[in-house]
Design a protein around this motif. Sequence first.
Motif, mmCIF file in Angstrom:
data_model
loop_
_atom_site.group_PDB
_atom_site.id
_atom_site.type_symbol
_atom_site.label_atom_id
_atom_site.label_comp_id
_atom_site.label_asym_id
_atom_site.label_seq_id
_atom_site.Cartn_x
_atom_site.Cartn_y
_atom_site.Cartn_z
ATOM 1 N N PHE A 201 0.828 -1.212 0.000
ATOM 2 C CA PHE A 201 0.000 0.000 0.000
ATOM 3 C C PHE A 201 0.865 1.265 0.000
ATOM 4 C CE2 PHE A 201 -3.771 2.201 0.000
ATOM 5 C CZ PHE A 201 -4.176 2.826 1.180
ATOM 6 N N VAL A 202 1.907 1.259 0.815
ATOM 7 C CA VAL A 202 2.754 2.442 0.925
ATOM 8 C C VAL A 202 3.417 2.748 -0.424
ATOM 9 C CG1 VAL A 202 4.861 3.362 1.984
ATOM 10 C CG2 VAL A 202 3.155 2.186 3.392
ATOM 11 N N GLU A 203 3.936 1.730 -1.057
ATOM 12 C CA GLU A 203 4.586 1.887 -2.360
ATOM 13 C C GLU A 203 3.589 2.383 -3.410
ATOM 14 O OE1 GLU A 203 7.502 2.048 -3.186
ATOM 15 O OE2 GLU A 203 7.541 1.734 -5.342
ATOM 16 N N LYS A 204 2.390 1.834 -3.406
ATOM 17 C CA LYS A 204 1.392 2.250 -4.393
ATOM 18 C C LYS A 204 1.003 3.714 -4.186
ATOM 19 C CE LYS A 204 -0.342 -2.315 -5.526
ATOM 20 N NZ LYS A 204 -1.322 -3.379 -5.416
ATOM 21 N N LYS A 205 0.816 4.107 -2.937
ATOM 22 C CA LYS A 205 0.455 5.507 -2.667
ATOM 23 C C LYS A 205 1.585 6.437 -3.108
ATOM 24 C CE LYS A 205 -0.847 4.957 1.693
ATOM 25 N NZ LYS A 205 -1.362 5.304 3.044
ATOM 26 N N ARG A 206 2.817 5.998 -2.877
ATOM 27 C CA ARG A 206 3.969 6.815 -3.269
ATOM 28 C C ARG A 206 3.961 7.050 -4.784
ATOM 29 N NH1 ARG A 206 8.518 6.729 -5.519
ATOM 30 N NH2 ARG A 206 8.416 4.495 -6.031
ATOM 31 N N LYS A 207 3.674 6.011 -5.545
ATOM 32 C CA LYS A 207 3.675 6.131 -7.011
ATOM 33 C C LYS A 207 2.546 7.046 -7.486
ATOM 34 C CE LYS A 207 5.996 1.888 -8.355
ATOM 35 N NZ LYS A 207 5.890 0.520 -8.860
ATOM 36 N N GLY B 40 5.085 9.559 -19.949
ATOM 37 C CA GLY B 40 4.763 9.333 -18.535
ATOM 38 C C GLY B 40 3.323 9.644 -18.190
ATOM 39 N N ARG B 41 2.399 9.267 -19.100
ATOM 40 C CA ARG B 41 1.006 9.643 -18.873
ATOM 41 C C ARG B 41 0.125 8.479 -18.427
ATOM 42 N NH1 ARG B 41 -2.223 11.321 -22.935
ATOM 43 N NH2 ARG B 41 -0.765 10.949 -24.648
ATOM 44 N N LEU B 42 0.732 7.302 -18.159
ATOM 45 C CA LEU B 42 -0.085 6.161 -17.740
ATOM 46 C C LEU B 42 0.518 5.515 -16.511
ATOM 47 C CD1 LEU B 42 -2.324 4.027 -18.212
ATOM 48 C CD2 LEU B 42 -0.782 2.875 -19.814
ATOM 49 N N LEU B 43 -0.249 5.428 -15.444
ATOM 50 C CA LEU B 43 0.179 4.762 -14.222
ATOM 51 C C LEU B 43 -0.747 3.581 -13.959
ATOM 52 C CD1 LEU B 43 1.960 4.689 -11.629
ATOM 53 C CD2 LEU B 43 0.135 5.999 -10.517
ATOM 54 N N MET B 44 -0.159 2.394 -13.761
ATOM 55 C CA MET B 44 -0.926 1.174 -13.528
ATOM 56 C C MET B 44 -0.886 0.827 -12.037
ATOM 57 S SD MET B 44 -1.631 0.332 -16.681
ATOM 58 C CE MET B 44 -1.974 -1.414 -16.679
ATOM 59 N N VAL B 45 -2.055 0.691 -11.439
ATOM 60 C CA VAL B 45 -2.148 0.276 -10.034
ATOM 61 C C VAL B 45 -3.165 -0.859 -9.970
ATOM 62 C CG1 VAL B 45 -2.653 1.002 -7.671
ATOM 63 C CG2 VAL B 45 -1.781 2.677 -9.329
ATOM 64 N N ASP B 46 -2.790 -1.974 -9.332
ATOM 65 C CA ASP B 46 -3.725 -3.092 -9.334
ATOM 66 C C ASP B 46 -4.326 -3.385 -7.959
ATOM 67 O OD1 ASP B 46 -2.213 -5.965 -8.370
ATOM 68 O OD2 ASP B 46 -0.957 -4.222 -8.830
ATOM 69 N N PHE B 47 -5.486 -4.013 -7.953
ATOM 70 C CA PHE B 47 -6.159 -4.486 -6.741
ATOM 71 C C PHE B 47 -6.698 -5.869 -7.024
ATOM 72 C CE2 PHE B 47 -10.420 -4.288 -8.445
ATOM 73 C CZ PHE B 47 -10.395 -3.236 -9.344
ATOM 74 N N THR B 48 -7.095 -6.581 -5.991
ATOM 75 C CA THR B 48 -7.783 -7.867 -6.183
ATOM 76 C C THR B 48 -9.113 -7.863 -5.435
ATOM 77 O OG1 THR B 48 -5.675 -8.996 -6.443
ATOM 78 C CG2 THR B 48 -7.588 -10.384 -5.986
ATOM 79 N N SER B 49 -9.050 -7.611 -4.125
ATOM 80 C CA SER B 49 -10.273 -7.727 -3.347
ATOM 81 C C SER B 49 -11.006 -6.383 -3.224
ATOM 82 C CB SER B 49 -9.936 -8.222 -1.946
ATOM 83 O OG SER B 49 -9.269 -7.185 -1.250
ATOM 84 N N LEU B 50 -12.232 -6.481 -2.751
ATOM 85 C CA LEU B 50 -13.049 -5.300 -2.459
ATOM 86 C C LEU B 50 -12.303 -4.348 -1.521
ATOM 87 C CD1 LEU B 50 -15.899 -3.829 -2.202
ATOM 88 C CD2 LEU B 50 -16.165 -5.209 -0.144
ATOM 89 N N THR B 51 -11.723 -4.908 -0.465
ATOM 90 C CA THR B 51 -11.071 -4.035 0.516
ATOM 91 C C THR B 51 -9.813 -3.397 -0.080
ATOM 92 O OG1 THR B 51 -9.997 -5.972 1.488
ATOM 93 C CG2 THR B 51 -12.008 -5.208 2.543
ATOM 94 N N ASP B 52 -9.032 -4.164 -0.866
ATOM 95 C CA ASP B 52 -7.892 -3.557 -1.586
ATOM 96 C C ASP B 52 -8.400 -2.330 -2.351
ATOM 97 O OD1 ASP B 52 -6.435 -6.637 -3.062
ATOM 98 O OD2 ASP B 52 -6.345 -5.854 -1.002
ATOM 99 N N TYR B 53 -9.435 -2.573 -3.144
ATOM 100 C CA TYR B 53 -9.949 -1.546 -4.042
ATOM 101 C C TYR B 53 -10.386 -0.287 -3.288
ATOM 102 C CZ TYR B 53 -13.133 1.076 -6.989
ATOM 103 O OH TYR B 53 -13.760 2.097 -7.666
ATOM 104 N N LEU B 54 -11.168 -0.464 -2.233
ATOM 105 C CA LEU B 54 -11.697 0.724 -1.551
ATOM 106 C C LEU B 54 -10.599 1.525 -0.860
ATOM 107 C CD1 LEU B 54 -15.122 -0.657 -0.272
ATOM 108 C CD2 LEU B 54 -14.723 0.972 -2.115
ATOM 109 N N HIS B 55 -9.615 0.832 -0.287
ATOM 110 C CA HIS B 55 -8.488 1.554 0.315
ATOM 111 C C HIS B 55 -7.731 2.346 -0.764
ATOM 112 C CE1 HIS B 55 -8.180 0.252 4.603
ATOM 113 N NE2 HIS B 55 -8.887 -0.773 4.181
ATOM 114 N N LEU B 56 -7.551 1.737 -1.929
ATOM 115 C CA LEU B 56 -6.826 2.417 -3.001
ATOM 116 C C LEU B 56 -7.663 3.524 -3.632
ATOM 117 C CD1 LEU B 56 -5.089 -0.707 -4.511
ATOM 118 C CD2 LEU B 56 -3.912 1.326 -3.646
ATOM 119 N N LEU B 57 -8.965 3.334 -3.701
ATOM 120 C CA LEU B 57 -9.847 4.379 -4.239
ATOM 121 C C LEU B 57 -9.781 5.615 -3.349
ATOM 122 C CD1 LEU B 57 -12.053 5.324 -6.252
ATOM 123 C CD2 LEU B 57 -13.732 4.368 -4.673
#
Lengths: 309, 309
Positions: free
Chosen positions: B17-23, B142-159
């Motif tokens: 999560f920390v790495e994804k938020k940083r990106k 540098g106009r496309l950033l890919m971030v992945d999720f799997t579960s509902l909870t992954d997704y909502l935290h990342l959203l």
Amino acid sequence: MAEADNFFRDTPEPPNFVEKKRKIEEFVARHSNGDTPVVLVTSGGTNVPLEGNTVRFIDNFSIGTRGSASAEYFLEHGYAVIFLHRGRSLQPFTRHLPQRQLLDILEVQTGASGENQLCVKHDQSKTLFAVVEKYQKVQNEGRLLMVDFTSLTDYLHLLRASSLIMDKLGNKAFLYLAAAVSDFYIPRDKMPLHKVQSSNGPLQLSLELVPKMLDALVKNWVCSAYVVSFKLETDPNLLIMKAQQALEKYEHQLVIGNVLDTRKIEVVFVTNNDEQWIKLEQEEIDTGVEIESKIVTSLVERHRQFLNE
Amino acid sequence: MAEADNFFRDTPEPPNFVEKKRKIEEFVARHSNGDTPVVLVTSGGTNVPLEGNTVRFIDNFSIGTRGSASAEYFLEHGYAVIFLHRGRSLQPFTRHLPQRQLLDILEVQTGASGENQLCVKHDQSKTLFAVVEKYQKVQNEGRLLMVDFTSLTDYLHLLRASSLIMDKLGNKAFLYLAAAVSDFYIPRDKMPLHKVQSSNGPLQLSLELVPKMLDALVKNWVCSAYVVSFKLETDPNLLIMKAQQALEKYEHQLVIGNVLDTRKIEVVFVTNNDEQWIKLEQEEIDTGVEIESKIVTSLVERHRQFLNE
């Protein structure tokens, strides 16, 4: 047995069923004479729809790692392989291609004739060469047939059809049932037609048990084949016992037991006579050996002995 | 709002999560100045585990067709795109690569220098050239950033994390919420730890409602952004009404309504002011026009007007 028959009567056949059966018939016929053994490798998870107009499913963790790797090793050992797999799950050979990075490793080059062409960047090519060569050899020899399923009912109809077709191969037929098959489902007449609305509040689902098909498979569909099933548990304390129970119940040749967390580094072969652990040593793990190479090597030897009985 | 806060408190953060938020922070910072609008495209389905040591999930039909196609069109219109997608679902650009046939279209060729290399067969190259070129251009800019999720909870935290980070973009931020988000889930403390055993008989599942996060998103997380959500129904009679209800409830900019069976050829834009159907004409269907090209063109114009208000 009546339970299995009722299940097939009451559930829909998969899409393109006639065409799929035709391809399996043709593949098996081509390998009927001669010594080439034929293995049905089942791979990936089945899903269970929760609505008639399906928006939601119950699905499982399996992405087909076990089955797709095993299929490659069976091919290396000279088997013809029917790969009955979950659509969009991992497949032999293509599983080595990097999904995302594929576009990062292709570049436009000028070919010998001066034309532009798309090629794999030089430093990425080596690993892929071996994969492409193995794949194209197997294609040229006609030893790999791909058949896909999505739902539990698709899978079971195709499993039965494949088994019945393979029966003519006698003991040359090997069934390697690595697919993760749903234990629970909702019969069509008990499913809501439309997408369940969240405005109706919390959701209660009642799921019935899927009939255990292994019984019908071993006793009715492919009576002379070498049949291997898998038993996956999350609790290691249950593993051997559940594997032995399955073997006693269905009377097939071998159960491969594995625990979710350690399935990539160790499995146990349970037969009437023995329990044999197959494990990766640390050095093997470090050098990228896949446990499926060891699993399949051992199974091929066991099948060879079975053929000589 | 308390319901949303409790959900985040009681559910695990996604892996990395920390790495994804940083990106995401770094990507948004890079596009903060200047005129490039930034769109968060969410895509694919979320899954809901049924056990602590997860073997089974509830999942949904979405493979990310809508989101991955739309992301490409937003990129064509000059947007920077954060592609928050279900791992292993369809992605912009790579969605055009044939999964299976990829190994059929590669061949070993002798390059200009006399070395062997892996190239796309000549007759297959043309379609792929355009894809590779577009992809590499977008990567270079540098106009496309890919971030992945799997579960509902992954997704909502990342959203939530993405939205909070994008808030600094003001009305330059566009949220295109095409992901198929689970309506029901099992809270961790109500989940069994181990794989549910079929020897226990039929299975009863009780699923609770997922809190509706759109409320918190529009009112707390990104207050100035242009927010588009989707409403998918299987029953066409419910479509407009459900879309209007969502718009009234969350007070965002636009709801795109679509029916499962016809979603690839028609959708309806519902706003406070109007209902606009976007449909593919037969000729467009025949020539392979994707409805997402028309959806995004219309949305980009609406966003342009929104920016000028």
